[in-house]
Write a protein that holds these residues in place. Sequence first.
Motif, PDB file in Angstrom:
ATOM      1  N   GLY A  77      40.971  68.517  15.534  1.00  0.00           N
ATOM      2  CA  GLY A  77      40.380  69.222  14.423  1.00  0.00           C
ATOM      3  C   GLY A  77      39.885  70.579  14.868  1.00  0.00           C
ATOM      4  O   GLY A  77      39.858  71.430  13.998  1.00  0.00           O
ATOM      5  N   GLY A  78      39.902  70.953  16.056  1.00  0.00           N
ATOM      6  CA  GLY A  78      39.282  72.258  16.234  1.00  0.00           C
ATOM      7  C   GLY A  78      37.960  72.268  16.583  1.00  0.00           C
ATOM      8  O   GLY A  78      37.047  71.347  16.254  1.00  0.00           O
ATOM      9  N   TRP A  79      37.465  73.429  17.063  1.00  0.00           N
ATOM     10  CA  TRP A  79      36.138  73.455  17.322  1.00  0.00           C
ATOM     11  C   TRP A  79      34.864  73.568  16.036  1.00  0.00           C
ATOM     12  O   TRP A  79      34.086  72.675  16.260  1.00  0.00           O
ATOM     13  N   PHE A  80      35.366  73.786  15.003  1.00  0.00           N
ATOM     14  CA  PHE A  80      34.479  73.874  13.567  1.00  0.00           C
ATOM     15  C   PHE A  80      34.405  72.405  13.310  1.00  0.00           C
ATOM     16  O   PHE A  80      33.247  71.875  13.125  1.00  0.00           O
ATOM     17  N   VAL A  81      35.390  71.661  13.175  1.00  0.00           N
ATOM     18  CA  VAL A  81      35.566  70.153  12.822  1.00  0.00           C
ATOM     19  C   VAL A  81      34.590  69.496  13.952  1.00  0.00           C
ATOM     20  O   VAL A  81      33.786  68.565  13.631  1.00  0.00           O
ATOM     21  N   ALA A  82      35.144  69.576  15.515  1.00  0.00           N
ATOM     22  CA  ALA A  82      34.433  68.945  16.228  1.00  0.00           C
ATOM     23  C   ALA A  82      32.496  69.119  16.355  1.00  0.00           C
ATOM     24  O   ALA A  82      31.840  68.143  16.465  1.00  0.00           O
ATOM     25  N   LEU A  83      32.479  70.461  16.092  1.00  0.00           N
ATOM     26  CA  LEU A  83      30.724  70.760  16.062  1.00  0.00           C
ATOM     27  C   LEU A  83      30.068  70.176  14.753  1.00  0.00           C
ATOM     28  O   LEU A  83      29.017  69.870  14.794  1.00  0.00           O
ATOM     29  N   LEU A  84      30.911  70.012  13.623  1.00  0.00           N
ATOM     30  CA  LEU A  84      30.487  69.687  12.443  1.00  0.00           C
ATOM     31  C   LEU A  84      30.322  68.161  12.384  1.00  0.00           C
ATOM     32  O   LEU A  84      29.229  67.598  12.144  1.00  0.00           O
ATOM     33  N   ILE A  85      31.133  67.405  13.094  1.00  0.00           N
ATOM     34  CA  ILE A  85      30.881  65.929  13.180  1.00  0.00           C
ATOM     35  C   ILE A  85      29.887  65.671  14.140  1.00  0.00           C
ATOM     36  O   ILE A  85      29.024  64.594  13.814  1.00  0.00           O
ATOM     37  N   LEU A  86      29.748  66.546  15.286  1.00  0.00           N
ATOM     38  CA  LEU A  86      28.740  65.986  15.992  1.00  0.00           C
ATOM     39  C   LEU A  86      27.165  66.323  15.519  1.00  0.00           C
ATOM     40  O   LEU A  86      26.316  65.460  15.521  1.00  0.00           O
ATOM     41  N   MET A  87      27.227  67.317  14.739  1.00  0.00           N
ATOM     42  CA  MET A  87      25.762  67.913  13.987  1.00  0.00           C
ATOM     43  C   MET A  87      25.590  66.616  13.066  1.00  0.00           C
ATOM     44  O   MET A  87      24.534  66.354  12.766  1.00  0.00           O
ATOM     45  N   LEU A  88      26.508  66.344  12.414  1.00  0.00           N
ATOM     46  CA  LEU A  88      26.318  65.247  11.325  1.00  0.00           C
ATOM     47  C   LEU A  88      25.928  63.846  11.913  1.00  0.00           C
ATOM     48  O   LEU A  88      25.003  63.318  11.297  1.00  0.00           O
ATOM     49  N   VAL A  89      26.637  63.513  12.786  1.00  0.00           N
ATOM     50  CA  VAL A  89      25.972  62.228  13.351  1.00  0.00           C
ATOM     51  C   VAL A  89      24.777  62.279  14.264  1.00  0.00           C
ATOM     52  O   VAL A  89      24.027  61.403  13.800  1.00  0.00           O
ATOM     53  N   ALA A  90      24.278  63.532  14.854  1.00  0.00           N
ATOM     54  CA  ALA A  90      23.014  63.650  15.171  1.00  0.00           C
ATOM     55  C   ALA A  90      22.278  63.650  14.006  1.00  0.00           C
ATOM     56  O   ALA A  90      20.932  62.850  14.078  1.00  0.00           O
ATOM     57  N   LEU A  91      22.266  64.143  13.132  1.00  0.00           N
ATOM     58  CA  LEU A  91      21.321  64.286  12.182  1.00  0.00           C
ATOM     59  C   LEU A  91      21.280  62.991  11.172  1.00  0.00           C
ATOM     60  O   LEU A  91      20.068  62.466  10.894  1.00  0.00           O
ATOM     61  N   ALA A  92      22.409  62.059  11.277  1.00  0.00           N
ATOM     62  CA  ALA A  92      22.350  60.699  10.592  1.00  0.00           C
ATOM     63  C   ALA A  92      21.500  60.073  11.458  1.00  0.00           C
ATOM     64  O   ALA A  92      20.724  59.163  11.022  1.00  0.00           O
ATOM     65  N   TRP A  93      21.699  60.034  12.857  1.00  0.00           N
ATOM     66  CA  TRP A  93      20.894  59.011  13.750  1.00  0.00           C
ATOM     67  C   TRP A  93      19.403  59.439  13.539  1.00  0.00           C
ATOM     68  O   TRP A  93      18.563  58.708  13.564  1.00  0.00           O
TER      69      TRP A  93
END
Length: 482
Positions: A77-93
């Motif tokens: 997905g590229g940088w934006f998608v990768a960073l967005l998913i990482l941020m959402l996973v961290a916030l959810a946990w």
Amino acid sequence: MLGVQSKALENYGLSVLSGALLAMSYAMHPIWWAAWLAPAPVIVATLRAPVAHRRWLTLLTGVIGGASSFSYHLTVGGWFVALLILMLVALAWSSAIRLSTIFVEQRRLFPAVLAVPITWAAIDTLLIHVSPHGSAGSIAYSQMNALPVIQIASVGGIPAITFVVLLGGSLVGIMFATKMNLTRQGGLMVFAAAVAVIGANLLFGYMRLSGATPASGPRVALIATDGIRSQPHNWDAFRRAYGPVIARVVEPGSIVLLPEGVVRLPDAVIDQGARSLAAYAAQASATIVVGVIVDEAKRVTNRALIARPDGSYRWYVKQHLVPGVEAGITPGTSAVVMHDGMAGIGVAICKDMHFPTLGRDYAHENARLMLVPANDFDVDDWLTARMTVLRGVEVGSSIARAARHGISFVSDRYGRVIAERRSSATMGALVTRMPTDPGDATIYGKFGDVFGWLCVLAWMLLLGLRLGAFPKPVRMTGFEKP
């Protein structure tokens, strides 16, 4: 001062340990037992830490956990998608762990133990229905090597697996952090209930697997190679590339399955080519399925051509496309199921099988055998294959999947892989029998995400309880003070 610093280091060490366990759970080749332990260390650390540190402890766990799949998301997905998913996973946990620890401090024992598993089961349910990636990314896929655990998917789908797996770690973390006294009624009740749920899940899994011997079904040949660098752009080039191996493996009554997009053709010639392949299938008395990219006048479609033993042919159009990678392709809208006096044979393409909703559509059409052309990204070969395997467990179907840059396999309705082959530069064929079990669809296949939506409702109730929307219950007596 040194004691405070030492305790802080211990807490961050526990947070890193939870993150590492999550990273092993979310990896492309996950370790199944890591997910069962992952919540425990960070729950202990969060309850021991000053309030000012708690957000950072839980975020650190989420960031480390999500980082294991960062390179994959970057590739797809590229940088934006990768960073967005990482941020959402961290916030959810972070949110799930802090919700649990807040209930611990309020002496609300049942909500405390249930907060993490309910939160993530609810998130899984919402992603299944709204995410362009379907169920991809669920921690439930970490359990694909633990066959008894995943059998609960036949009842409650992915959310049920997630709930059971995270329930154990949540309980252990709270017990260690609070010195929960099991001799007191509240503690004993919660401990017994959690252990009973986990034990019942494992017992159900072992019972479902024991004595489960599906009959031997049609012979299937899965053909794949990574050695053809560019797609053939006409039927003659396709026949030169794949014709000899098809001729070698085809037999009367057999199924020959090729990967996604092995040939690319203009709209003007696809029917002529389809008729030619159907005539060959009739001559061989076999079913042949080929992935075809079709360039039409105003659109591009990703299709599977299904040539039948009676000389007819059908087209299936891929319904779920990879965001970004397939941005210029038009999705299809309907399933394709063939009936020949036995359980139906359905056809789907690669990412379609990331969506449990599509699996249920096929279950409603009585498809008990699924044929899946696919094309992976090499690094995700094992995980995407096992995601497809789980669709069979959910709805009770056997699956044959032929993949470029990935793993071709045949699996049964219990998630057991009968045979598999990793694609390579050489042209290869995996030949085996598809197991058949024409029994009824599973509970999940019939009723869908009932359990998951109940978890969504429970999550909303927990958030309301956290915000004071409901009166506090009578204080449980199963805790010692953290």
